[in-house]
Design a protein around this motif. Structure first.
Motif, PDB file in Angstrom:
ATOM      1  N   ASN A 198      17.712  29.191  47.961  1.00 54.80           N
ATOM      2  CA  ASN A 198      19.058  29.712  47.737  1.00 54.80           C
ATOM      3  C   ASN A 198      19.080  30.949  46.848  1.00 54.80           C
ATOM      4  N   LEU A 199      17.962  31.262  46.226  1.00 51.83           N
ATOM      5  CA  LEU A 199      17.869  32.439  45.366  1.00 51.83           C
ATOM      6  C   LEU A 199      16.621  33.227  45.730  1.00 51.83           C
ATOM      7  N   ILE A 200      16.697  34.536  45.552  1.00 47.43           N
ATOM      8  CA  ILE A 200      15.536  35.407  45.732  1.00 47.43           C
ATOM      9  C   ILE A 200      15.346  36.173  44.432  1.00 47.43           C
ATOM     10  N   ARG A 201      14.124  36.119  43.900  1.00 51.87           N
ATOM     11  CA  ARG A 201      13.822  36.705  42.599  1.00 51.87           C
ATOM     12  C   ARG A 201      13.018  37.996  42.777  1.00 51.87           C
ATOM     13  N   PHE A 202      13.500  39.049  42.167  1.00 48.55           N
ATOM     14  CA  PHE A 202      12.815  40.346  42.165  1.00 48.55           C
ATOM     15  C   PHE A 202      12.200  40.540  40.791  1.00 48.55           C
ATOM     16  N   ASN A 203      10.873  40.675  40.726  1.00 46.69           N
ATOM     17  CA  ASN A 203      10.145  40.873  39.467  1.00 46.69           C
ATOM     18  C   ASN A 203       9.575  42.287  39.434  1.00 46.69           C
ATOM     19  N   TYR A 204       9.508  42.855  38.244  1.00 42.38           N
ATOM     20  CA  TYR A 204       8.915  44.175  38.069  1.00 42.38           C
ATOM     21  C   TYR A 204       8.449  44.314  36.626  1.00 42.38           C
ATOM     22  N   ARG A 205       7.509  45.226  36.402  1.00 36.13           N
ATOM     23  CA  ARG A 205       7.032  45.522  35.057  1.00 36.13           C
ATOM     24  C   ARG A 205       7.357  46.973  34.750  1.00 36.13           C
TER      25      ARG A 205
ATOM     26  N   ILE B 266      23.769  40.003  43.090  1.00 35.44           N
ATOM     27  CA  ILE B 266      23.388  39.154  41.966  1.00 35.44           C
ATOM     28  C   ILE B 266      24.571  38.258  41.632  1.00 35.44           C
ATOM     29  N   PRO B 267      24.360  36.934  41.604  1.00 37.49           N
ATOM     30  CA  PRO B 267      25.480  36.043  41.275  1.00 37.49           C
ATOM     31  C   PRO B 267      25.850  36.148  39.799  1.00 37.49           C
ATOM     32  N   VAL B 268      27.129  35.912  39.513  1.00 36.76           N
ATOM     33  CA  VAL B 268      27.633  35.950  38.139  1.00 36.76           C
ATOM     34  C   VAL B 268      28.061  34.537  37.767  1.00 36.76           C
ATOM     35  N   MET B 269      27.453  33.987  36.720  1.00 37.75           N
ATOM     36  CA  MET B 269      27.789  32.656  36.233  1.00 37.75           C
ATOM     37  C   MET B 269      28.892  32.783  35.178  1.00 37.75           C
TER      38      MET B 269
ATOM     39  N   PRO C 117      25.818  37.804  34.734  1.00 41.61           N
ATOM     40  CA  PRO C 117      24.954  38.093  35.880  1.00 41.61           C
ATOM     41  C   PRO C 117      23.528  37.608  35.633  1.00 41.61           C
ATOM     42  N   LEU C 118      22.888  37.125  36.702  1.00 41.66           N
ATOM     43  CA  LEU C 118      21.527  36.599  36.587  1.00 41.66           C
ATOM     44  C   LEU C 118      20.512  37.732  36.700  1.00 41.66           C
ATOM     45  N   ARG C 119      20.482  38.557  35.660  1.00 41.80           N
ATOM     46  CA  ARG C 119      19.515  39.642  35.565  1.00 41.80           C
ATOM     47  C   ARG C 119      19.343  40.017  34.108  1.00 41.80           C
ATOM     48  N   GLN C 120      18.216  40.642  33.806  1.00 43.26           N
ATOM     49  CA  GLN C 120      17.959  41.085  32.442  1.00 43.26           C
ATOM     50  C   GLN C 120      18.468  42.515  32.284  1.00 43.26           C
ATOM     51  N   THR C 121      19.261  42.730  31.258  1.00 41.23           N
ATOM     52  CA  THR C 121      19.783  44.063  30.965  1.00 41.23           C
ATOM     53  C   THR C 121      19.520  44.383  29.503  1.00 41.23           C
ATOM     54  N   GLY C 122      19.760  45.607  29.145  1.00 41.57           N
ATOM     55  CA  GLY C 122      19.547  46.023  27.763  1.00 41.57           C
ATOM     56  C   GLY C 122      18.414  47.026  27.688  1.00 41.57           C
TER      57      GLY C 122
ATOM     58  N   LEU D 255      14.916  48.594  27.641  1.00 41.77           N
ATOM     59  CA  LEU D 255      13.655  48.185  28.263  1.00 41.77           C
ATOM     60  C   LEU D 255      12.480  48.565  27.380  1.00 41.77           C
ATOM     61  N   GLU D 256      11.419  47.767  27.438  1.00 45.32           N
ATOM     62  CA  GLU D 256      10.197  48.027  26.677  1.00 45.32           C
ATOM     63  C   GLU D 256       9.037  48.190  27.635  1.00 45.32           C
ATOM     64  N   ALA D 257       8.154  49.129  27.337  1.00 41.95           N
ATOM     65  CA  ALA D 257       6.980  49.370  28.175  1.00 41.95           C
ATOM     66  C   ALA D 257       6.041  48.154  28.125  1.00 41.95           C
ATOM     67  N   GLY D 258       5.518  47.789  29.285  1.00 42.22           N
ATOM     68  CA  GLY D 258       4.587  46.671  29.372  1.00 42.22           C
ATOM     69  C   GLY D 258       5.246  45.312  29.561  1.00 42.22           C
ATOM     70  N   GLN D 259       6.553  45.235  29.475  1.00 45.16           N
ATOM     71  CA  GLN D 259       7.263  43.963  29.633  1.00 45.16           C
ATOM     72  C   GLN D 259       7.652  43.743  31.102  1.00 45.16           C
ATOM     73  N   GLU D 260       7.628  42.470  31.506  1.00 40.55           N
ATOM     74  CA  GLU D 260       8.060  42.115  32.854  1.00 40.55           C
ATOM     75  C   GLU D 260       9.518  41.669  32.817  1.00 40.55           C
ATOM     76  N   TYR D 261      10.269  42.089  33.818  1.00 35.88           N
ATOM     77  CA  TYR D 261      11.683  41.769  33.923  1.00 35.88           C
ATOM     78  C   TYR D 261      11.964  41.207  35.312  1.00 35.88           C
ATOM     79  N   TRP D 262      13.142  40.621  35.459  1.00 36.49           N
ATOM     80  CA  TRP D 262      13.514  40.002  36.737  1.00 36.49           C
ATOM     81  C   TRP D 262      15.007  40.117  36.971  1.00 36.49           C
ATOM     82  N   MET D 263      15.375  39.923  38.204  1.00 37.90           N
ATOM     83  CA  MET D 263      16.774  39.752  38.587  1.00 37.90           C
ATOM     84  C   MET D 263      16.789  38.834  39.802  1.00 37.90           C
ATOM     85  N   VAL D 264      17.854  38.064  39.928  1.00 37.33           N
ATOM     86  CA  VAL D 264      17.945  37.042  40.964  1.00 37.33           C
ATOM     87  C   VAL D 264      19.124  37.366  41.884  1.00 37.33           C
TER      88      VAL D 264
END
Length: 166
Positions: free
Chosen positions: A76-83, A113-116, A121-126, A128-137
């Motif tokens: 029911n969800l698809i996750r997009f990951n990136y660094r 992106i669904p909003v609870m 929203p089911l995503r990381q915002t703010g 960003l830091e180099a080398g960190q992994e982030y996601w959104m659903v």
């Protein structure tokens, strides 16, 4: 030539029919107990992932690498990951105002992106830091996007094309 009496004919027919029935039952039981032959069917074609040129482009120009798109266990969800490699170039990914969409190339489905209510929203915002992994659903309710399908991701002016859903 000796003729058989009429009383032996039904006995012979009965005996032969019992023998035939027993043979058929044994044959059916042997077929049911034998395990079916399992043959693994593998496609001779290999899935083509993102090219090395595209990986270099996203790393240098957009400030991201290690891109992956996966379905969750429920589907029911698809996750997009990136660094993030360059926070300045990848600033669009951290903006709250940038709307993200996932587009299925085969199904032509557009996911958001669904909003609870309490979470947002089911995503990381703010920042960003180099080398960190982030996601959104993304919401895949009803399962229009299947595993193995190619998808495109649109976040503001950032376009990531041709990712394969795992």
């Amino acid at each position: 030539m000796k003729l058989r009496s009429p009383s032996t004919k039904p006995a012979v027919l009965f005996t032969s029919s019992v023998w035939l029935a027993a043979t058929l039952v044994q044959g059916v039981a042997a077929q049911q107990s034998a395990p079916p032959a399992l043959t693994a069917r593998h496609s001779p074609y290999l899935p083509v992932s993102v090219s090395q040129h595209a990986k270099n482009y996203y790393g240098m120009m957009k400030g991201i690498d290690n891109l992956s798109v996966r379905r969750t266990a429920s589907g029911n969800l698809i996750r997009f990951n990136y660094r993030v490699t360059d926070p300045v170039a990848a600033h669009l990914l951290g903006e709250k105002t940038a709307t993200a969409y996932l587009y299925g190339q085969t199904s032509h489905a557009v996911l958001e992106i669904p909003v609870m209510d309490k979470v947002g929203p089911l995503r990381q915002t703010g920042p960003l830091e180099a080398g960190q992994e982030y996601w959104m659903v993304f919401s895949n309710k009803g399962g229009p996007i299947k595993a193995g399908e190619r998808v495109d991701i649109f976040i503001g002016s950032l376009h990531v094309d041709g990712l394969i859903v795992e």
